[in-house]
Structures are given as C-alpha cells and as structure tokens.
Design a protein around this motif. Structure first.
Motif, PDB file in Angstrom:
ATOM      1  N   SER B   1       0.855  -1.186   0.000  1.00 55.04           N
ATOM      2  CA  SER B   1       0.000   0.000   0.000  1.00 55.04           C
ATOM      3  C   SER B   1       0.889   1.233   0.000  1.00 55.04           C
ATOM      4  O   SER B   1       1.998   1.221   0.524  1.00 55.04           O
ATOM      5  CB  SER B   1      -0.901   0.013   1.219  1.00 55.04           C
ATOM      6  OG  SER B   1      -0.121   0.024   2.393  1.00 55.04           O
ATOM      7  N   GLN B   2       0.401   2.310  -0.629  1.00 56.65           N
ATOM      8  CA  GLN B   2       1.183   3.518  -0.714  1.00 56.65           C
ATOM      9  C   GLN B   2       0.941   4.336   0.531  1.00 56.65           C
ATOM     10  O   GLN B   2      -0.189   4.709   0.842  1.00 56.65           O
ATOM     11  CB  GLN B   2       0.805   4.285  -1.981  1.00 56.65           C
ATOM     12  CG  GLN B   2       1.163   3.503  -3.245  1.00 56.65           C
ATOM     13  CD  GLN B   2       0.984   4.330  -4.504  1.00 56.65           C
ATOM     14  OE1 GLN B   2       0.010   5.027  -4.624  1.00 56.65           O
ATOM     15  NE2 GLN B   2       1.919   4.229  -5.433  1.00 56.65           N
ATOM     16  N   PHE B  88       9.120  12.111  -5.833  1.00 56.77           N
ATOM     17  CA  PHE B  88       8.445  11.158  -4.957  1.00 56.77           C
ATOM     18  C   PHE B  88       9.075  11.186  -3.565  1.00 56.77           C
ATOM     19  O   PHE B  88      10.300  11.244  -3.438  1.00 56.77           O
ATOM     20  CB  PHE B  88       8.584   9.729  -5.489  1.00 56.77           C
ATOM     21  CG  PHE B  88       7.893   9.479  -6.796  1.00 56.77           C
ATOM     22  CD1 PHE B  88       8.563   9.669  -7.994  1.00 56.77           C
ATOM     23  CD2 PHE B  88       6.574   9.037  -6.826  1.00 56.77           C
ATOM     24  CE1 PHE B  88       7.940   9.435  -9.200  1.00 56.77           C
ATOM     25  CE2 PHE B  88       5.947   8.798  -8.036  1.00 56.77           C
ATOM     26  CZ  PHE B  88       6.617   9.002  -9.222  1.00 56.77           C
ATOM     27  N   LEU B  98      10.635   0.517   0.613  1.00 56.49           N
ATOM     28  CA  LEU B  98      10.085   1.861   0.502  1.00 56.49           C
ATOM     29  C   LEU B  98       8.625   1.853   0.075  1.00 56.49           C
ATOM     30  O   LEU B  98       8.217   1.072  -0.775  1.00 56.49           O
ATOM     31  CB  LEU B  98      10.900   2.679  -0.505  1.00 56.49           C
ATOM     32  CG  LEU B  98      12.353   2.923  -0.121  1.00 56.49           C
ATOM     33  CD1 LEU B  98      13.077   3.660  -1.229  1.00 56.49           C
ATOM     34  CD2 LEU B  98      12.439   3.709   1.187  1.00 56.49           C
ATOM     35  N   ASN B  99       7.854   2.734   0.709  1.00 60.74           N
ATOM     36  CA  ASN B  99       6.476   2.985   0.300  1.00 60.74           C
ATOM     37  C   ASN B  99       6.432   4.350  -0.351  1.00 60.74           C
ATOM     38  O   ASN B  99       6.722   5.365   0.293  1.00 60.74           O
ATOM     39  CB  ASN B  99       5.551   2.969   1.518  1.00 60.74           C
ATOM     40  CG  ASN B  99       5.467   1.598   2.149  1.00 60.74           C
ATOM     41  OD1 ASN B  99       5.088   0.636   1.499  1.00 60.74           O
ATOM     42  ND2 ASN B  99       5.831   1.505   3.406  1.00 60.74           N
ATOM     43  N   PHE B 100       6.082   4.382  -1.622  1.00 60.74           N
ATOM     44  CA  PHE B 100       6.076   5.619  -2.397  1.00 60.74           C
ATOM     45  C   PHE B 100       4.677   6.203  -2.497  1.00 60.74           C
ATOM     46  O   PHE B 100       3.684   5.476  -2.524  1.00 60.74           O
ATOM     47  CB  PHE B 100       6.563   5.346  -3.823  1.00 60.74           C
ATOM     48  CG  PHE B 100       8.030   5.101  -3.945  1.00 60.74           C
ATOM     49  CD1 PHE B 100       8.543   3.829  -3.739  1.00 60.74           C
ATOM     50  CD2 PHE B 100       8.900   6.125  -4.285  1.00 60.74           C
ATOM     51  CE1 PHE B 100       9.904   3.589  -3.853  1.00 60.74           C
ATOM     52  CE2 PHE B 100      10.264   5.891  -4.410  1.00 60.74           C
ATOM     53  CZ  PHE B 100      10.760   4.620  -4.192  1.00 60.74           C
ATOM     54  N   GLY B 101       4.625   7.534  -2.602  1.00 61.00           N
ATOM     55  CA  GLY B 101       3.389   8.202  -2.956  1.00 61.00           C
ATOM     56  C   GLY B 101       3.242   8.237  -4.462  1.00 61.00           C
ATOM     57  O   GLY B 101       4.023   7.617  -5.200  1.00 61.00           O
ATOM     58  N   LYS B 102       2.238   8.996  -4.928  1.00 57.03           N
ATOM     59  CA  LYS B 102       1.994   9.095  -6.365  1.00 57.03           C
ATOM     60  C   LYS B 102       2.859  10.159  -7.029  1.00 57.03           C
ATOM     61  O   LYS B 102       2.905  10.256  -8.249  1.00 57.03           O
ATOM     62  CB  LYS B 102       0.519   9.379  -6.630  1.00 57.03           C
ATOM     63  CG  LYS B 102      -0.384   8.221  -6.252  1.00 57.03           C
ATOM     64  CD  LYS B 102      -1.826   8.472  -6.654  1.00 57.03           C
ATOM     65  CE  LYS B 102      -2.688   7.264  -6.310  1.00 57.03           C
ATOM     66  NZ  LYS B 102      -4.094   7.461  -6.698  1.00 57.03           N
TER      67      LYS B 102
END
Lengths: 113, 110
Positions: B1-2, B88, B98-102
């Motif tokens: 999940s982001q 990002f 790593l959890n990235f955003g959009k």
C-alpha cells in the motif's frame, strides 16, 4: 562505481506469455528490491531480498510472479502467465544494507497486449 | 500500500523561482527519502533524512521532517528547466522497503 543494471529495457508480449527480467545490483550491496510502477503511480514493492534470502514478498502475486536471487548477487523476476494489468515499469534497486539508501536501475518497461 | 502522499499533484513555476513539495505519511518511519524521476527514466535518489533529523540540505535542496505531524517537505531553490521531473517521497517500514506516494509533477518553464 557502476550503477544497478537491468535488462531488457523494453519488452512487448501477448497476454498469457511468460517473460523474465534480470537485475545486477551495485557490487557489494546486500539488499535487492523489485518494484512495479504502473503509469501515473509511484513504485510498489514486489519483493525484497537480503543476500539470497527473501525478506518481504507479501505484495508479490505468487500465482504468476516469481523471483530468485541465487548466490546473493544477480536476480531474476519472472511473470508466467502475463496479464494485461502487468503492463508497467519493473524497477530493481539495491542498497548496501537494510535501511541504507536505495539506488535504482533504469527499469524494464513491459507492455502486455 | 502507498503510504506517502505528495502535495500538490502538479506544480508549474518559472525558472529562478522556488518549488516546495509536501509529503504526508501515516505510520512510524525509520527514514524518509526523496527521489526524482524524469519522464521514462529511472529514479534518482536526492536525499535521505532519518527519523531523528529535522532538516537536511544538499546543494539547492532542503528537506524538513516533522515526525509529530508525520510530514516532510522538499524545497528546490532557484529552480532550473532541468529540474522538470516527478518527485516522490518514500517512507520505510519494518523491513526497510520503501512505500512511495503518487508523486508531484514539477514543470519549470524558462
């Protein structure tokens, strides 16, 4: 220092075919990651290796995706069979160890028709 | 999940102006990193800030981190056309993946 190498750079296949991607991390990096980046979104982790062991594969669709990192260096990611929604850029990254800066390769752009 | 969410989604400025991008996240982190991605290219690491740091500088980049608000900002000073890219933020969790955003899409016009 050479960066993370990936091949091929581009791949076009038809749905239900299989495909494999290769990654060579930066020399000496213990941790290797595969990410999937769908157009317009940020990368999403598929699998994480520490040396040749899997640390996290919770988001890997294991019915069709597989990955290995033999000898704790190079890694391959396979999709079999491919679906239309697998069209994305597949990014490989490596870091010296857990918690260190991740360096990304140029990615493999996959198009499934 | 982001986990990371960048704001704004898109930003258009002129050369010489400063660009500020924000990132919010939801759970505790070890580190927060900012990356740049030019169209069709790989991700380039810009800066890593650890959870016990509040501010970090690298050239024209300034990153702040407020763990109490679970937010970070990236400031690019004196922007150039070559800064045009997507930016990002990425947070890490227990396994350091790593959890990235959009991302924020930045356009710098001459």
């Amino acid at each position: 220092e050479a960066g993370v190498a990936q091949s091929p750079r581009y791949k076009i296949i038809e749905k239900r075919q299989s495909v494999a991607f290769w990654c060579n991390p930066i020399s000496g990096h213990a941790t290797l990651y595969w990410y999937q980046q769908i157009l317009g979104q940020g990368p999403k982790l598929l699998i994480q290796f520490q040396n040749n062991g899997v640390v996290d594969d919770s988001q890997l669709p294991k019915d069709r995706f597989s990955a290995e990192r033999l000898k704790g260096v190079d890694s391959t990611l396979k999709i079999q069979p491919a679906k239309l929604e697998d069209s994305a850029v597949y990014l490989c990254a490596s870091s010296l160890d857990l918690g260190e800066t991740q360096y990304f390769g140029p990615g493999t752009r996959l198009l499934v028709l | 999940s982001q986990q990371g969410e960048e704001d704004p989604q898109a930003l258009s400025i002129q050369e010489g102006e400063n660009a500020t991008m924000n990132c919010s996240y939801k759970t505790s982190i070890n580190n927060l990193q900012w990356y740049r991605q030019n169209s069709g290219r790989g991700l380039v690491h810009l800066i890593l800030i650890r959870s016990n740091e509040r501010e970090k500088h690298s050239g024209r980049l300034r990153v702040t981190l407020d763990t109490s608000k679970k937010s970070s900002s990236l400031l690019i000073t004196a922007s150039r056309a070559a800064d045009t890219a997507s930016y990002f933020c990425a947070t890490d969790g227990a396994g350091y993946a790593l959890n990235f955003g959009k991302g924020t899409s930045l356009l710098v016009t001459p």
